[in-house]
Design an enzyme around this catalytic site. Structure first.
Site, PDB file in Angstrom:
ATOM      1  N   THR A 198      38.148  43.983  42.384  1.00 25.02           N
ATOM      2  CA  THR A 198      36.905  43.741  43.120  1.00 25.02           C
ATOM      3  C   THR A 198      36.446  42.281  42.997  1.00 25.02           C
ATOM      4  OG1 THR A 198      35.634  44.500  41.194  1.00 25.02           O
ATOM      5  CG2 THR A 198      36.080  46.121  42.934  1.00 25.02           C
ATOM      6  N   SER A 237      36.753  40.538  40.018  1.00 26.31           N
ATOM      7  CA  SER A 237      36.197  40.351  38.680  1.00 26.31           C
ATOM      8  C   SER A 237      36.774  39.128  37.966  1.00 26.31           C
ATOM      9  CB  SER A 237      36.430  41.606  37.836  1.00 26.31           C
ATOM     10  OG  SER A 237      37.804  41.907  37.707  1.00 26.31           O
ATOM     11  N   THR A 238      38.045  38.790  38.205  1.00 27.29           N
ATOM     12  CA  THR A 238      38.631  37.641  37.524  1.00 27.29           C
ATOM     13  C   THR A 238      37.934  36.347  37.925  1.00 27.29           C
ATOM     14  OG1 THR A 238      40.790  38.718  37.382  1.00 27.29           O
ATOM     15  CG2 THR A 238      40.753  36.331  37.144  1.00 27.29           C
ATOM     16  N   HIS A 284      32.398  43.013  28.933  1.00 23.53           N
ATOM     17  CA  HIS A 284      33.055  43.344  30.197  1.00 23.53           C
ATOM     18  C   HIS A 284      34.324  44.134  29.943  1.00 23.53           C
ATOM     19  CE1 HIS A 284      36.530  40.538  30.032  1.00 23.53           C
ATOM     20  NE2 HIS A 284      35.730  39.809  29.277  1.00 23.53           N
ATOM     21  N   HIS A 327      37.104  47.490  31.948  1.00 28.03           N
ATOM     22  CA  HIS A 327      37.275  48.609  32.882  1.00 28.03           C
ATOM     23  C   HIS A 327      36.862  49.905  32.183  1.00 28.03           C
ATOM     24  CE1 HIS A 327      39.161  45.873  35.587  1.00 28.03           C
ATOM     25  NE2 HIS A 327      40.283  45.758  34.906  1.00 28.03           N
ATOM     26  N   ARG A 335      33.644  46.642  46.281  1.00 29.07           N
ATOM     27  CA  ARG A 335      34.395  46.090  47.408  1.00 29.07           C
ATOM     28  C   ARG A 335      34.629  47.167  48.467  1.00 29.07           C
ATOM     29  NH1 ARG A 335      40.267  43.110  46.453  1.00 29.07           N
ATOM     30  NH2 ARG A 335      40.611  42.339  48.590  1.00 29.07           N
ATOM     31  N   THR A 347      46.338  38.319  45.273  1.00 24.94           N
ATOM     32  CA  THR A 347      47.610  39.029  45.314  1.00 24.94           C
ATOM     33  C   THR A 347      48.603  38.213  46.128  1.00 24.94           C
ATOM     34  OG1 THR A 347      46.456  41.142  45.157  1.00 24.94           O
ATOM     35  CG2 THR A 347      48.724  41.207  45.949  1.00 24.94           C
ATOM     36  N   LYS A 366      50.442  40.610  50.788  1.00 23.59           N
ATOM     37  CA  LYS A 366      49.757  41.776  51.341  1.00 23.59           C
ATOM     38  C   LYS A 366      50.070  41.845  52.835  1.00 23.59           C
ATOM     39  CE  LYS A 366      45.531  40.987  49.882  1.00 23.59           C
ATOM     40  NZ  LYS A 366      44.064  41.158  49.681  1.00 23.59           N
TER      41      LYS A 366
END
Length: 366
Positions: free
Chosen positions: A96, A98-99, A152, A154, A175, A305, A308
């Site tokens: 989403t 986060s990085t 932070h 998951h 997202r 990524t 895609k």
């Protein structure tokens, strides 16, 4: 030396040896390359939820009985007396953005003087049992040496009030659900530009998302869309049952009652601006750091990524026709409305949002 003194000395020496051995075992905890060598890690397993400081290992456990009942206790106000303003908890959903967001946090923590602590769960899942939840809550609320702290990881929403303590300041980013699933699908096969040499679980599988949907494989099943709702819903079994109406209701309740603010991946700069205005002790300068990142990286996100493929219209329609997608999309749209409301109440917009200034809607009289 008297026998009693000798016995006490021997007992103390044994205790020190046990503590030393315990600290060495703590070194086995995994680390994330994103975090600097001074960061901390919170871990959880099926039997223990603990805390480890990378430089000064220490671990807490508590066998006391759980406090409070099993009912949810919604906050009257997310900024009220029941909120611990010294702790931010970002229970991030995978893929989403986060990085990129955390990159900003790691830049700010040195400037503003707070601690960043990563949460990891040894089973590589997102939920804990009641005893682990208690240990986790106990550790977060008693580790005073790491206040103020930004946590932070998951992990699904945990109601701290259930265990008799104040809630942290929860924040989140969500997202568009199909975009998130497609990103996750290709990420597991091709990795990203942030850690290109890390081998992912599906490396070598070149099947496209379209082909996966046609063959009805699990990796692209509508069941895999069920991700953001359960993260907000929590640890109840019903939360992780795809398509459960109760889970959607509970997720919406937690979003408005227990989260300081929930941002949208597609509106990350606005999310940072809102946080900077609402909680400057953690986010002052966030917008400037993000703008500098964009200037240097020439991209909206640090982690992208590598590959895609564009989805066919047939695949998009098929996925969006599913009940699970429609529920996740409903929750996403609900979050967007809430965020837009918070943003409008935070800023007085002119023609260009980038030049907007915060408007104070209150006055203090002596």
């Amino acid at each position: 030396m008297k026998p009693v003194h000798l016995l006490l000395f021997a007992g103390g020496l044994l205790a020190l040896l046990l503590i030393f051995e315990f600290q060495i075992l703590s070194l086995e905890l995994s680390v994330d390359s994103l975090i600097s060598p001074t960061r901390d890690v919170v871990t959880s397993s099926s039997t223990f939820a603990g805390m480890t400081n990378f430089n000064n290992h220490r671990r807490y456990s508590d066998s006391r009985q759980l406090r409070g009942d099993d009912s949810d206790k919604a906050l009257d106000s997310v900024m009220g007396k029941q909120q611990d303003m010294r702790v931010v908890l970002y229970n991030r959903v995978p893929k989403t953005g986060s990085t990129t967001f955390l990159w900003v946090i790691y830049k700010l923590c040195y400037q503003l003087g707070y601690n960043v602590i990563q949460i990891t769960i040894s089973k590589k899942w997102y939920i804990m049992g009641p005893s682990d939840q208690y240990d986790f809550v106990h550790n977060v609320t008693t580790w005073t040496g790491k206040l103020p702290g930004f946590y932070h990881g998951h992990v699904a929403f945990i109601d701290f009030q259930r265990f008799g303590v104040r809630q942290p300041m929860y924040i989140q980013i969500i997202r568009e659900p199909l975009d998130r699933l497609v990103s996750h699908y290709y990420f597991l096969r091709y990795g990203d530009n942030f850690s290109p040499n890390v081998k992912r679980s599906k490396m070598g599988d070149q099947m496209t998302f379209d082909e996966c949907v046609t063959k009805r494989r699990y990796d692209c099943s509508p069941l895999r869309l069920w991700a953001q709702i359960p993260f907000f819903c929590g640890h109840e079994a019903a939360c992780w049952k795809p398509g459960n109406a109760y889970a959607l209701l509970k997720a919406k309740q937690h979003l408005v009652s227990n989260y300081l603010v929930v941002g949208i991946t597609e509106q990350l700069p606005a999310f940072l601006a809102v946080l900077e205005s609402m909680v400057p002790q953690f986010f002052y300068g966030a917008s400037k750091v993000f703008e500098e990142m964009q200037r240097v990286k020439q991209t909206r996100h640090i982690r992208q990524t590598i590959k895609k493929d564009v989805l066919s219209k047939k695949t998009v329609l098929r996925m969006k026709h599913s009940r699970i997608y429609q529920m996740e999309r409903h929750f996403y749209e609900y979050a967007k409305v809430q965020f837009e409301s918070v943003r409008k109440r935070t800023f007085d917009y002119g023609e260009q949002e980038g030049n907007s200034q915060r408007r104070r809607n209150y006055h203090i009289y002596a």
